[in-house]
Every structure is written in structure tokens, then in C-alpha cells.
Design a protein around this motif. Structure first.
Motif, PDB file in Angstrom:
ATOM      1  N   ASN A   1      32.212  36.989  34.155  1.00 24.57           N
ATOM      2  CA  ASN A   1      33.656  37.146  34.302  1.00 24.57           C
ATOM      3  C   ASN A   1      34.262  35.853  34.849  1.00 24.57           C
ATOM      4  OD1 ASN A   1      35.886  38.779  33.852  1.00 24.57           O
ATOM      5  ND2 ASN A   1      35.956  39.494  35.983  1.00 24.57           N
ATOM      6  N   GLY A   2      34.112  34.786  34.044  1.00 24.01           N
ATOM      7  CA  GLY A   2      34.675  33.483  34.389  1.00 24.01           C
ATOM      8  C   GLY A   2      35.274  32.865  33.138  1.00 24.01           C
TER       9      GLY A   2
ATOM     10  N   ASN B   1      41.946  29.525  20.982  1.00 31.27           N
ATOM     11  CA  ASN B   1      43.193  29.287  21.709  1.00 31.27           C
ATOM     12  C   ASN B   1      44.262  30.309  21.385  1.00 31.27           C
ATOM     13  OD1 ASN B   1      42.117  27.015  22.964  1.00 31.27           O
ATOM     14  ND2 ASN B   1      42.654  25.690  21.228  1.00 31.27           N
ATOM     15  N   ASN B   2      44.043  31.129  20.358  1.00 33.48           N
ATOM     16  CA  ASN B   2      45.041  32.132  19.992  1.00 33.48           C
ATOM     17  C   ASN B   2      44.728  33.518  20.559  1.00 33.48           C
ATOM     18  OD1 ASN B   2      46.532  30.315  18.426  1.00 33.48           O
ATOM     19  ND2 ASN B   2      45.078  30.549  16.722  1.00 33.48           N
ATOM     20  N   GLU B   3      43.691  33.621  21.379  1.00 34.11           N
ATOM     21  CA  GLU B   3      43.255  34.936  21.842  1.00 34.11           C
ATOM     22  C   GLU B   3      43.973  35.305  23.134  1.00 34.11           C
ATOM     23  OE1 GLU B   3      39.067  34.537  22.032  1.00 34.11           O
ATOM     24  OE2 GLU B   3      38.842  34.319  19.866  1.00 34.11           O
ATOM     25  N   THR B   4      44.716  36.393  23.077  1.00 37.29           N
ATOM     26  CA  THR B   4      45.456  36.843  24.257  1.00 37.29           C
ATOM     27  C   THR B   4      44.527  37.505  25.259  1.00 37.29           C
ATOM     28  OG1 THR B   4      47.378  37.192  22.875  1.00 37.29           O
ATOM     29  CG2 THR B   4      47.391  38.257  25.034  1.00 37.29           C
ATOM     30  N   ILE B   5      43.621  38.336  24.771  1.00 40.43           N
ATOM     31  CA  ILE B   5      42.645  39.010  25.632  1.00 40.43           C
ATOM     32  C   ILE B   5      41.270  38.509  25.209  1.00 40.43           C
ATOM     33  CG2 ILE B   5      41.679  41.214  26.340  1.00 40.43           C
ATOM     34  CD1 ILE B   5      44.408  42.450  25.888  1.00 40.43           C
ATOM     35  N   PRO B   6      40.699  37.587  25.959  1.00 45.25           N
ATOM     36  CA  PRO B   6      39.559  36.824  25.456  1.00 45.25           C
ATOM     37  C   PRO B   6      38.189  37.449  25.689  1.00 45.25           C
ATOM     38  CG  PRO B   6      40.284  35.914  27.530  1.00 45.25           C
ATOM     39  CD  PRO B   6      41.225  37.039  27.215  1.00 45.25           C
ATOM     40  N   TRP B   7      38.110  38.648  26.287  1.00 43.52           N
ATOM     41  CA  TRP B   7      36.790  39.206  26.565  1.00 43.52           C
ATOM     42  C   TRP B   7      36.165  39.762  25.295  1.00 43.52           C
ATOM     43  CZ3 TRP B   7      40.582  39.216  30.203  1.00 43.52           C
ATOM     44  CH2 TRP B   7      40.240  38.749  31.479  1.00 43.52           C
ATOM     45  N   GLY B   8      34.893  39.570  25.164  1.00 46.48           N
ATOM     46  CA  GLY B   8      34.140  40.144  24.064  1.00 46.48           C
ATOM     47  C   GLY B   8      32.847  40.745  24.583  1.00 46.48           C
ATOM     48  N   LEU B   9      32.348  41.774  23.878  1.00 52.50           N
ATOM     49  CA  LEU B   9      31.060  42.387  24.197  1.00 52.50           C
ATOM     50  C   LEU B   9      30.099  41.994  23.079  1.00 52.50           C
ATOM     51  CD1 LEU B   9      29.083  44.317  25.612  1.00 52.50           C
ATOM     52  CD2 LEU B   9      30.239  46.226  24.461  1.00 52.50           C
ATOM     53  N   TYR B  10      29.043  41.280  23.429  1.00 47.96           N
ATOM     54  CA  TYR B  10      28.129  40.700  22.452  1.00 47.96           C
ATOM     55  C   TYR B  10      26.771  41.377  22.580  1.00 47.96           C
ATOM     56  CZ  TYR B  10      31.903  37.356  22.512  1.00 47.96           C
ATOM     57  OH  TYR B  10      33.160  36.783  22.451  1.00 47.96           O
TER      58      TYR B  10
ATOM     59  N   VAL C   1      40.599  32.211  31.696  1.00 47.88           N
ATOM     60  CA  VAL C   1      41.204  33.527  31.912  1.00 47.88           C
ATOM     61  C   VAL C   1      42.062  33.518  33.164  1.00 47.88           C
ATOM     62  CG1 VAL C   1      39.405  34.802  30.700  1.00 47.88           C
ATOM     63  CG2 VAL C   1      39.139  34.326  33.139  1.00 47.88           C
ATOM     64  N   ASN C   2      43.060  34.374  33.137  1.00 50.05           N
ATOM     65  CA  ASN C   2      43.944  34.567  34.287  1.00 50.05           C
ATOM     66  C   ASN C   2      43.207  35.314  35.395  1.00 50.05           C
ATOM     67  OD1 ASN C   2      45.899  36.704  35.617  1.00 50.05           O
ATOM     68  ND2 ASN C   2      47.129  34.876  35.156  1.00 50.05           N
ATOM     69  N   ASP C   3      43.387  34.850  36.623  1.00 57.34           N
ATOM     70  CA  ASP C   3      42.685  35.413  37.771  1.00 57.34           C
ATOM     71  C   ASP C   3      42.951  36.910  37.917  1.00 57.34           C
ATOM     72  OD1 ASP C   3      41.130  35.507  40.023  1.00 57.34           O
ATOM     73  OD2 ASP C   3      42.583  34.536  41.337  1.00 57.34           O
ATOM     74  N   ASN C   4      44.230  37.328  37.819  1.00 54.85           N
ATOM     75  CA  ASN C   4      44.580  38.748  37.952  1.00 54.85           C
ATOM     76  C   ASN C   4      43.969  39.570  36.822  1.00 54.85           C
ATOM     77  OD1 ASN C   4      46.110  38.701  40.331  1.00 54.85           O
ATOM     78  ND2 ASN C   4      47.916  37.984  39.233  1.00 54.85           N
ATOM     79  N   MET C   5      44.056  39.053  35.593  1.00 53.97           N
ATOM     80  CA  MET C   5      43.510  39.789  34.460  1.00 53.97           C
ATOM     81  C   MET C   5      42.002  39.960  34.583  1.00 53.97           C
ATOM     82  SD  MET C   5      45.647  38.268  31.186  1.00 53.97           S
ATOM     83  CE  MET C   5      44.727  39.244  30.014  1.00 53.97           C
TER      84      MET C   5
ATOM     85  N   VAL D   1      18.323  38.997  26.279  1.00 52.90           N
ATOM     86  CA  VAL D   1      19.309  39.840  26.981  1.00 52.90           C
ATOM     87  C   VAL D   1      19.939  40.796  25.978  1.00 52.90           C
ATOM     88  CG1 VAL D   1      21.464  39.827  28.289  1.00 52.90           C
ATOM     89  CG2 VAL D   1      19.722  38.080  28.727  1.00 52.90           C
ATOM     90  N   ARG D   2      20.085  42.041  26.353  1.00 54.52           N
ATOM     91  CA  ARG D   2      20.520  43.083  25.424  1.00 54.52           C
ATOM     92  C   ARG D   2      22.017  43.042  25.149  1.00 54.52           C
ATOM     93  NH1 ARG D   2      17.191  47.392  24.777  1.00 54.52           N
ATOM     94  NH2 ARG D   2      18.804  48.988  25.069  1.00 54.52           N
ATOM     95  N   ALA D   3      22.832  42.784  26.167  1.00 61.57           N
ATOM     96  CA  ALA D   3      24.287  42.780  25.982  1.00 61.57           C
ATOM     97  C   ALA D   3      24.926  41.838  26.988  1.00 61.57           C
ATOM     98  CB  ALA D   3      24.852  44.194  26.156  1.00 61.57           C
ATOM     99  N   VAL D   4      25.986  41.161  26.534  1.00 62.43           N
ATOM    100  CA  VAL D   4      26.698  40.201  27.382  1.00 62.43           C
ATOM    101  C   VAL D   4      28.195  40.419  27.194  1.00 62.43           C
ATOM    102  CG1 VAL D   4      27.075  37.774  27.955  1.00 62.43           C
ATOM    103  CG2 VAL D   4      24.867  38.501  27.016  1.00 62.43           C
ATOM    104  N   ILE D   5      28.926  40.457  28.296  1.00 59.97           N
ATOM    105  CA  ILE D   5      30.384  40.396  28.244  1.00 59.97           C
ATOM    106  C   ILE D   5      30.772  39.001  28.705  1.00 59.97           C
ATOM    107  CG2 ILE D   5      32.537  41.226  29.253  1.00 59.97           C
ATOM    108  CD1 ILE D   5      31.330  44.017  29.360  1.00 59.97           C
ATOM    109  N   ALA D   6      31.503  38.288  27.854  1.00 53.66           N
ATOM    110  CA  ALA D   6      31.865  36.898  28.144  1.00 53.66           C
ATOM    111  C   ALA D   6      33.278  36.629  27.654  1.00 53.66           C
ATOM    112  CB  ALA D   6      30.866  35.952  27.474  1.00 53.66           C
TER     113      ALA D   6
END
Length: 576
Positions: free
Chosen positions: A108-109, A191-200, A134-138, A124-129
Motif C-alpha cells: 500500500n505505497g 497516468n490515466n488511472e483514477t483508482i490505481p489499486w489492482g489485485l494480481y 497514491v493519495n495518502d487519505n485514499m 507469491v499467490r496474490a499481490v495488491i499493488a
């Protein structure tokens, strides 16, 4: 014993580029998961100022137990910014890949997605990256939503989707946020991603999407405990072994264990002796347990429920003996009951009754007995106090039974576990019954009424109408009138050491009562306190069958009925 999965939370801030919300993120995640930790479903560990040594030390400490590793702080495509230095993602990936229990890594960075391929290739089985800064509050909000879902039985897929849905609802466009297999994403439009988290997800670990945090304790007998538990055990074999322990406190049982020729009775007759020589509340539940019925003759869910309920009633009965004596001590001006004990007792509401741990209340009562140097009426209860302090086999049996009880309440026991759990629970119940076998040396009596008998030219006597309480049917009507110089408490259930001397007794009312003593009916009908309902008090019949869907009207009484006003008054005095 099976070990709890570990959730490892690691945070690192940078004094030159301070993340204001990072400490709050750690606190909120911890509080979200704390209930599961407190109930011993998971083990939660938080490192507030993580350094490289801290990460490796704790992965070694929790070897093959870390299920989720969460990092919060500054990051890049190649490093995590820890307290002492930047941690190279290559070394971390190698270490994470060696962890057999690791289900999910959350980075979460800022801009951590470039680390994903290396992590998945390491196993590793799953990664959230994240794909961009990213915005600190988000970041904090995303993490809290993720773990709130996991804490409430959501799987990895549910938790990720809920966190994304929250941000989409609050901030708008959720483009590029999604679940990806290792080759399903590219970095072309970061650069166009508003919510940049993904589950891989690792291509061979699709099942990780269904993985959940445990919502119950896995229970197993500790190593070395229960070595005599046999796989070919027949129902009630362990219960029968309790009789020998009871006979040590009630010598008459040795004679009853022999037939008219002095030969040992068939052990199949022993359950009857156990039932009628334990106090009625315990004996009544053992009678259901050993009944010749389809539900009890073989391992199954009904038998497991009955085993656990017999344990609960036994603990409850012992607890009420202690509370009854502490009330006597209070009334004699020798000390208070203690606010902690009263608060704990008054917390038994109908919603909490199914989960209430009576051994914890016994522990609190023990502290008061010790502090005030009270000699227990049932002096043998000291063996229970010592067992809980020493954490011996009784403590282990209690812990195991409470674990199974929690799982029953959570409906989390699989059918294939029932045979083994029934076997192990009967063994643990027998351990506790043997330890409280001293109760076979006491008798319960119900005092129906007290009158005055005064012949001419003689001193008046109190004519006590009483009955002996046993859980065996043929004993129900053993009532008689006794004339004596000292009166007892009327409309009460008394615990006595000797039926020939009822002048010295412990009154168990209002915790245990004879309903029919209030109506004048001859056949005893015993009830035990179950829960506080507002300003009233609820009782359940000691004959209550736990396998009924709900207590029927005859199984339950509540003190709001005017017939039981004296019980209401007694409880008010007890809780003052």
C-alpha cells in the motif's frame, strides 16, 4: 495444537516526506482485526517503524504462519522505503516466495505494480499493488475497507471489490482498478488511472480469490493430552469411568457397584448410578446424553451439542454454588461481591447466554474467596481453583470444550469432523466430571414449606416439608416432613452435606429454584438462572433438551410473573 494464521502489518514513515495518515491507517486496520485476534482466530502483529531486520526477524519468528503481509509507507517500482534504508524488492520477493502459508501481500505505497511480476514469479499467490503515486487519505481508506470485509467473512475477491467500490463511490471513475492474472495488465496507461489499486493473482493460484480469514478457532487436543482417546471408542465409555471418582467421595457407591452377590455389576448399569448421584442439574443432562435414542447412540451433531451443553450446565452449577456463598458473605457484612464479578454476571443476557464462559466467572469468584480468606462451603472446590491456576488437564479440557462450543455457535463444524469431535468432547467432559466428582458427596433438597408443630407441654418444632432432588425418575417423589428445632429457608433449594443434618446448608436460590415449590405441586420441577432480560430474570428447566429449536413454554420461566416476585426481590438484593 493448530496455530493461528498471522496478519503482519509493517509501516515505515519518512521524516523528510511524512505521510500524515500512515499512523491512522495502522491503528484503524489493527482495530478492525482486533476482535478476531482477541477471540484467538488470528494472531495480529504490527511493526510501526519497520526496518529490514524487523521484517526478516518476524517472518522467522512466525515461520510458515504469516497469511497476509501488509506494507504501508513510501515505495517505488523497485524498493520499499523502510525505517533504516530502502529494501530491495528482489530480496523481499525471494523471502516471500518461501512462505508456505502466505496468501496475500499488500503493498500500500506509491507505484508498487512493477514489483508484482517478480513476486508472482517467486511463488507469491496474490499481490495488491498500485500503478501510480497514491493519495495518502485514499490509501488509508482503501486499506480499512479491505480489512473490514476480510474481518466480516469476506474472501480476498470480496474484500478487494468492496474497497474499490468504496473509492469509486466516493471519488468517481474506477478505471483500471481490477483483478488481473499475471499477464493481463500493461503499464501503458498508468497516468490515466483514477483508482490505481489492482489485485494480481498467480496463474496457478486462482483459489486464493476464495481464501478467507478464519472465523472460528481450530480446536484440537494439545499434544500429550488425551492420549487415552481411542478411535474405536464407543459412546459413553468415558462417562462410565467417572463413577470411580465419584465413589471416592460417596463410599455408598462402592456397594451400589456390586450386585446382591457381591459381584461387580454390568458397567452398562453404571450410568444410572452416575445420573442419580450427581446433583439434579448435572444428572438431568447426563440422563439425556446416555439415553437409548437415535440422536445419542452414535456420533453426530445432536450428540455433540448435548456433550457441550452437559459441560456448560456443570460449569454453571459449580459457578452458582460459589455465587450463593459469596452472597451469604455479603449479607453478613463480611465484604462486597466485587463490581467486576457483578458486572460479569449481569452481562448474561439472552444474546450472550449461548457464549458465556462460566469458568471465567469461577475465576473471578476464586479471587474473592482468596482475597477475603473465605472457607468454601463445598471445600473441595479448591481443587478446581488449583486446576485453573496450574492450567492442568481440567483447564485444557475446558479450553477445548469452549473452542468446540464457539464453533457450534458459528455453525462451522464440517460433517466429517463430528465423529472425532464427539469422541474428544466426551473425553474432555469426563475429565471435568471426574474433577467435580466431589459433588457426589452432597445432596440437593427442595424445601416446599415450613409449618409449626406444637404439641401440648412440649417445645414447638418446625415441620419442614422437603424433598430430595435426583435426576433419576424413581427418586422424584422422595418427599417427607421432618420436625426439627431449627428452621431452614422456605421455597428454596438447599445444598447439604448430610441428609440427616440439614441445619447446615447452602441456599442456592435464586440461582437454582424449584418452580413447583411456589405452586404447592408435589413433584419437584427444577430451573436454573439463564439470563437477565431487562429488569427481569429468565430460567431454563434443568431438563431442557438443547436439541430442541427453542425453549418451549414449560422449559422457561421469567420473573415478571407475579408468582416469582420473591425471586425478583432476591436478585435485586444480590446485585445491589
Amino acid at each position: 495444537m493448530s496455530q493461528r494464521p498471522v496478519i503482519f502489518l509493517a509501516f515505515a514513515n519518512d521524516p523528510d516526506s511524512h505521510l500524515e495518515m500512515l499512523k491512522q491507517e495502522g491503528r484503524d486496520i489493527y482495530r478492525t482485526l482486533q476482535s478476531l485476534h482477541d477471540q484467538q482466530y488470528i494472531e495480529l502483529y504490527r511493526e510501526e517503524s519497520a526496518a529490514i531486520d524487523d521484517i526478516f526477524y518476524n517472518f522467522n519468528r512466525f515461520k510458515d504462519r504469516v497469511a497476509i503481509f501488509h506494507y504501508g509507507g513510501h515505495a517505488s517500482s523497485t524498493h520499499l522505503q523502510l525505517e533504516d534504508r530502502q529494501a530491495d524488492a528482489r530480496g523481499l520477493a525471494r523471502m516471500f516466495g518461501e512462505q508456505t502459508s502466505l496468501q496475500l501481500v499488500v503493498l500500500n505505497g506509491c507505484s508498487t505494480r512493477s514489483q508484482v511480476t517478480r513476486l508472482l514469479e517467486a511463488g507469491v499467490r496474490a499481490v495488491i499493488a498500485t500503478s501510480v503515486p497514491v493519495n495518502d487519505n485514499m490509501a488509508s481508506e482503501f486499506a480499512v475497507q479491505l480489512y473490514q470485509s476480510l474481518a466480516n467473512s469476506g474472501n480476498v475477491r470480496n474484500a478487494f471489490n468492496q474497497a474499490v467500490a468504496f473509492l469509486e463511490t466516493k471519488y468517481g471513475n474506477a478505471r483500471a482498478a481490477g483483478i488481473f492474472r499475471s499477464a493481463d495488465w500493461s503499464e501503458s496507461d498508468e497516468n490515466n488511472e483514477t483508482i490505481p489499486w489492482g489485485l494480481y493473482i498467480h496463474p496457478e493460484a486462482e483459489s486464493v480469490l476464495e481464501w478467507k480469514l478464519p472465523d472460528h478457532k481450530k480446536v484440537a487436543l494439545p499434544e500429550g493430552f488425551g492420549a487415552s482417546v481411542r478411535q474405536n471408542h464407543k459412546v459413553n465409555e468415558y462417562i462410565v469411568t467417572v463413577l470411580e471418582a465419584m465413589a471416592a467421595y460417596n463410599k455408598a457407591l462402592y456397594r451400589e457397584m456390586e450386585d446382591e452377590f457381591g459381584d461387580p455389576r454390568d458397567p452398562r448399569e453404571f450410568p444410572e448410578l452416575i445420573i442419580k448421584n450427581f446433583p439434579w442439574p448435572i444428572g438431568a443432562q447426563l440422563r439425556i446424553l446416555v439415553a437409548n435414542s437415535d440422536m445419542m447412540n452414535a456420533p453426530g451433531l445432536s450428540r455433540l451439542r448435548q456433550l457441550i451443553y452437559a459441560y456448560v450446565v456443570s460449569a454453571k452449577f459449580l459457578c452458582y454454588i460459589l455465587l450463593a456463598q459469596l452472597w451469604e458473605v455479603k449479607n453478613k457484612g463480611q465484604g462486597s461481591l466485587g463490581s467486576n464479578l457483578l458486572d460479569s454476571f449481569l452481562s448474561i443476557t439472552p444474546e450472550k447466554a449461548d457464549n458465556y464462559d462460566f469458568f471465567q466467572l469461577i475465576d473471578q469468584a476464586r479471587d474473592i474467596f482468596r482475597e477475603k480468606k473465605i472457607d468454601a462451603y463445598v471445600k473441595e472446590v479448591e481443587v478446581i481453583f488449583k486446576s485453573l491456576e496450574a492450567k492442568d488437564e481440567v483447564f485444557l479440557a475446558y479450553q477445548f470444550l469452549e473452542g468446540v462450543r464457539n464453533r457450534l455457535n458459528d455453525n462451522s463444524i464440517a460433517p466429517e469432523e463430528l465423529a472425532q469431535l464427539c469422541n474428544e468432547c466426551e473425553f474432555c467432559l469426563s475429565v471435568i466430571l471426574k474433577k467435580i466428582a466431589f459433588l457426589a458427596g452432597y445432596r440437593l433438597i427442595t424445601i416446599k414449606d415450613i409449618g409449626i408443630f406444637k404439641p401440648r407441654h412440649r417445645e414447638p418444632l418446625f415441620r419442614v416439608q422437603m424433598g430430595v432432588l435426583n435426576a433419576f425418575d424413581s427418586e422424584f417423589l422422595r418427599e417427607k416432613a421432618r420436625d426439627q428445632h431449627i428452621y431452614t429457608d422456605s421455597h428454596s433449594i438447599l445444598l447439604v452435606k448430610d441428609l440427616r443434618d440439614i441445619d447446615h446448608f447452602l441456599n442456592l436460590s435464586p440461582f437454582i429454584v424449584d418452580k413447583n415449590a411456589f405452586s404447592g405441586k408435589p413433584v419437584p420441577n427444577v430451573y436454573m438462572f439463564n439470563a437477565r432480560v431487562g429488569s427481569n430474570y429468565e430460567y431454563l428447566s434443568v431438563n431442557f433438551n438443547i436439541n430442541k429449536p427453542d425453549p418451549e413454554a414449560p422449559d422457561k420461566i421469567i420473573t415478571e410473573d407475579a408468582s416469582y416476585a420473591v425471586l425478583q426481590e432476591q436478585f435485586q438484593l444480590f446485585t445491589k
